[in-house]
Scaffold this motif. Structure first.
Motif, PDB file in Angstrom:
ATOM      1  N   SER A   1       0.825  -1.206   0.000  1.00  0.00           N
ATOM      2  CA  SER A   1       0.000   0.000   0.000  1.00  0.00           C
ATOM      3  C   SER A   1       0.861   1.258   0.000  1.00  0.00           C
ATOM      4  O   SER A   1       2.094   1.190   0.141  1.00  0.00           O
ATOM      5  N   LEU A   2       0.213   2.416  -0.130  1.00  0.00           N
ATOM      6  CA  LEU A   2       0.937   3.684  -0.027  1.00  0.00           C
ATOM      7  C   LEU A   2       1.546   3.815   1.363  1.00  0.00           C
ATOM      8  O   LEU A   2       2.649   4.356   1.519  1.00  0.00           O
ATOM      9  N   MET A   3       0.869   3.290   2.368  1.00  0.00           N
ATOM     10  CA  MET A   3       1.404   3.316   3.723  1.00  0.00           C
ATOM     11  C   MET A   3       2.693   2.482   3.815  1.00  0.00           C
ATOM     12  O   MET A   3       3.651   2.877   4.485  1.00  0.00           O
ATOM     13  N   SER A   4       2.707   1.359   3.111  1.00  0.00           N
ATOM     14  CA  SER A   4       3.927   0.536   3.069  1.00  0.00           C
ATOM     15  C   SER A   4       5.063   1.309   2.413  1.00  0.00           C
ATOM     16  O   SER A   4       6.207   1.271   2.871  1.00  0.00           O
ATOM     17  N   ALA A   5       4.732   2.015   1.335  1.00  0.00           N
ATOM     18  CA  ALA A   5       5.741   2.815   0.636  1.00  0.00           C
ATOM     19  C   ALA A   5       6.282   3.915   1.543  1.00  0.00           C
ATOM     20  O   ALA A   5       7.490   4.187   1.569  1.00  0.00           O
ATOM     21  N   GLN A   6       5.407   4.557   2.294  1.00  0.00           N
ATOM     22  CA  GLN A   6       5.847   5.601   3.224  1.00  0.00           C
ATOM     23  C   GLN A   6       6.786   5.027   4.286  1.00  0.00           C
ATOM     24  O   GLN A   6       7.783   5.652   4.655  1.00  0.00           O
ATOM     25  N   HIS A   7       6.466   3.839   4.766  1.00  0.00           N
ATOM     26  CA  HIS A   7       7.313   3.194   5.779  1.00  0.00           C
ATOM     27  C   HIS A   7       8.711   2.925   5.216  1.00  0.00           C
ATOM     28  O   HIS A   7       9.719   3.190   5.889  1.00  0.00           O
ATOM     29  N   VAL A   8       8.773   2.419   3.989  1.00  0.00           N
ATOM     30  CA  VAL A   8      10.071   2.130   3.367  1.00  0.00           C
ATOM     31  C   VAL A   8      10.873   3.417   3.187  1.00  0.00           C
ATOM     32  O   VAL A   8      12.076   3.464   3.500  1.00  0.00           O
ATOM     33  N   ILE A   9      10.236   4.454   2.691  1.00  0.00           N
ATOM     34  CA  ILE A   9      10.935   5.730   2.471  1.00  0.00           C
ATOM     35  C   ILE A   9      11.453   6.290   3.792  1.00  0.00           C
ATOM     36  O   ILE A   9      12.568   6.832   3.865  1.00  0.00           O
ATOM     37  N   SER A  10      10.664   6.177   4.850  1.00  0.00           N
ATOM     38  CA  SER A  10      11.129   6.674   6.153  1.00  0.00           C
ATOM     39  C   SER A  10      12.369   5.912   6.610  1.00  0.00           C
ATOM     40  O   SER A  10      13.284   6.499   7.203  1.00  0.00           O
ATOM     41  N   LYS A  11      12.424   4.623   6.311  1.00  0.00           N
ATOM     42  CA  LYS A  11      13.607   3.824   6.645  1.00  0.00           C
ATOM     43  C   LYS A  11      14.818   4.302   5.852  1.00  0.00           C
ATOM     44  O   LYS A  11      15.936   4.403   6.387  1.00  0.00           O
ATOM     45  N   PHE A  12      14.619   4.588   4.571  1.00  0.00           N
ATOM     46  CA  PHE A  12      15.704   5.083   3.726  1.00  0.00           C
ATOM     47  C   PHE A  12      16.246   6.415   4.224  1.00  0.00           C
ATOM     48  O   PHE A  12      17.396   6.764   3.972  1.00  0.00           O
ATOM     49  N   ALA A  13      15.405   7.162   4.937  1.00  0.00           N
ATOM     50  CA  ALA A  13      15.790   8.491   5.423  1.00  0.00           C
ATOM     51  C   ALA A  13      16.282   8.477   6.865  1.00  0.00           C
ATOM     52  O   ALA A  13      16.589   9.529   7.426  1.00  0.00           O
ATOM     53  N   GLY A  14      16.346   7.291   7.474  1.00  0.00           N
ATOM     54  CA  GLY A  14      16.922   7.190   8.810  1.00  0.00           C
ATOM     55  C   GLY A  14      15.939   7.190   9.958  1.00  0.00           C
ATOM     56  O   GLY A  14      16.346   7.315  11.120  1.00  0.00           O
ATOM     57  N   PHE A  15      14.643   7.049   9.672  1.00  0.00           N
ATOM     58  CA  PHE A  15      13.633   7.017  10.724  1.00  0.00           C
ATOM     59  C   PHE A  15      13.095   5.593  10.897  1.00  0.00           C
ATOM     60  O   PHE A  15      13.137   4.788   9.971  1.00  0.00           O
ATOM     61  N   ASN A  16      12.556   5.323  12.066  1.00  0.00           N
ATOM     62  CA  ASN A  16      11.989   4.003  12.314  1.00  0.00           C
ATOM     63  C   ASN A  16      10.636   3.825  11.637  1.00  0.00           C
ATOM     64  O   ASN A  16      10.274   2.715  11.247  1.00  0.00           O
ATOM     65  N   LYS A  17       9.890   4.924  11.505  1.00  0.00           N
ATOM     66  CA  LYS A  17       8.572   4.854  10.887  1.00  0.00           C
ATOM     67  C   LYS A  17       8.179   6.227  10.358  1.00  0.00           C
ATOM     68  O   LYS A  17       8.774   7.257  10.706  1.00  0.00           O
ATOM     69  N   TRP A  18       7.158   6.241   9.513  1.00  0.00           N
ATOM     70  CA  TRP A  18       6.705   7.477   8.878  1.00  0.00           C
ATOM     71  C   TRP A  18       6.241   8.512   9.897  1.00  0.00           C
ATOM     72  O   TRP A  18       6.498   9.706   9.754  1.00  0.00           O
TER      73      TRP A  18
END
Length: 261
Positions: free
Chosen positions: A58-75
């Motif tokens: 989902s878009l929520m899954s995509a947001q979670h992945v991007i937040s990981k790429f940016a150094g955060f644990n979650k969106w």
């Protein structure tokens, strides 16, 4: 564009790549599988490495992945972040071909330990801007899922459905066992000899007696909160972290020698 809007756009682009999903029959395995024609990210590699159900991205899954790429644990953590934290996250995302999130965290942890301090967010941003942004000919040991940094031929193969994504070998549980444990122990032994020769301890015999490569690998090197971690990157940490460990062993040997005298 505000920084958080930048990351929202990245998440939307990742989800767009997922929606290029097409089902096909894989004759080699005798069952149906999916292929993608992405424009922005190696979505197939992301699904595999992040263990996301391929029919529930989902878009929520995509947001979670991007937040990981940016150094955060979650969106949610990213949304609440300060402007300085977001600026650093954007730089980390844009330079992930040079340094991964884990490599950056290890770099900062080492710097804080060496200087006996804790860097604030402004200092971290200054360090990244001055050290990593202008750095050239540096390549992260971790895989960069952004297609902008993947060879054009690879992208063509991906769009034709013939690309097999890179699946990085990762350590997902501790303690290490089997061939992995053996490789780490041998690497630690080799690194110890090089460091030992360079620091020339005052009491070499006593220092060697304190060295236990198996214990170091099993108990000192990796911690559960570092998992999952790329195997090659974890091996590279031995050289980075073992120096202080050997110095501590040498100091302990000095203390023991002083007590016996």
């Amino acid at each position: 564009m505000k920084t958080i809007e930048y990351f929202k756009l990245q998440a939307k682009n990742l989800h767009k790549d997922y929606k290029t999903q097409k089902s096909y029959f894989d004759k080699k395995v005798g069952s149906y599988s999916y292929q993608y024609h992405p424009k922005y990210f190696d979505v197939h590699g992301i699904i595999l490495d992040f263990r996301i159900p391929e029919d529930k991205f989902s878009l929520m899954s995509a947001q979670h992945v991007i937040s990981k790429f940016a150094g955060f644990n979650k969106w949610a953590d990213m949304v609440k972040a300060s402007p300085i934290e977001l600026e650093l996250a954007k730089l980390l995302f844009e330079n992930s071909h040079k340094v991964s999130v884990q490599e950056w965290k290890d770099y900062i942890a080492h710097g804080e330990k060496e200087n006996n301090t804790t860097f604030d967010d402004k200092t971290k941003l200054e360090i990244f801007t001055n050290v990593w942004v202008p750095a050239e000919d540096i390549e992260s040991l971790h895989y960069d899922y952004r297609l902008s940094n993947i060879n054009k031929k690879v992208i063509e193969n991906m769009q034709q459905g013939s690309y097999k994504p890179k699946i990085s070998k990762q350590i997902t549980s501790l303690p290490l066992t089997g061939a992995d444990r053996k490789e780490f122990i041998e690497t630690a032994k080799s690194a110890f000899e090089q460091i030992f020769a360079s620091i020339e301890p005052e009491h070499p015999v006593e220092t060697r007696k304190l060295w236990d490569a198996e214990r170091y690998v099993d108990e000192e090197l990796l911690k559960p909160d570092m998992l999952p971690i790329n195997t090659n990157y974890a091996l590279s940490l031995i050289d980075a972290f073992l120096v202080n460990h050997v110095i501590q062993l040498a100091a302990k040997a000095d203390d023991q020698a002083g007590q016996s005298n």
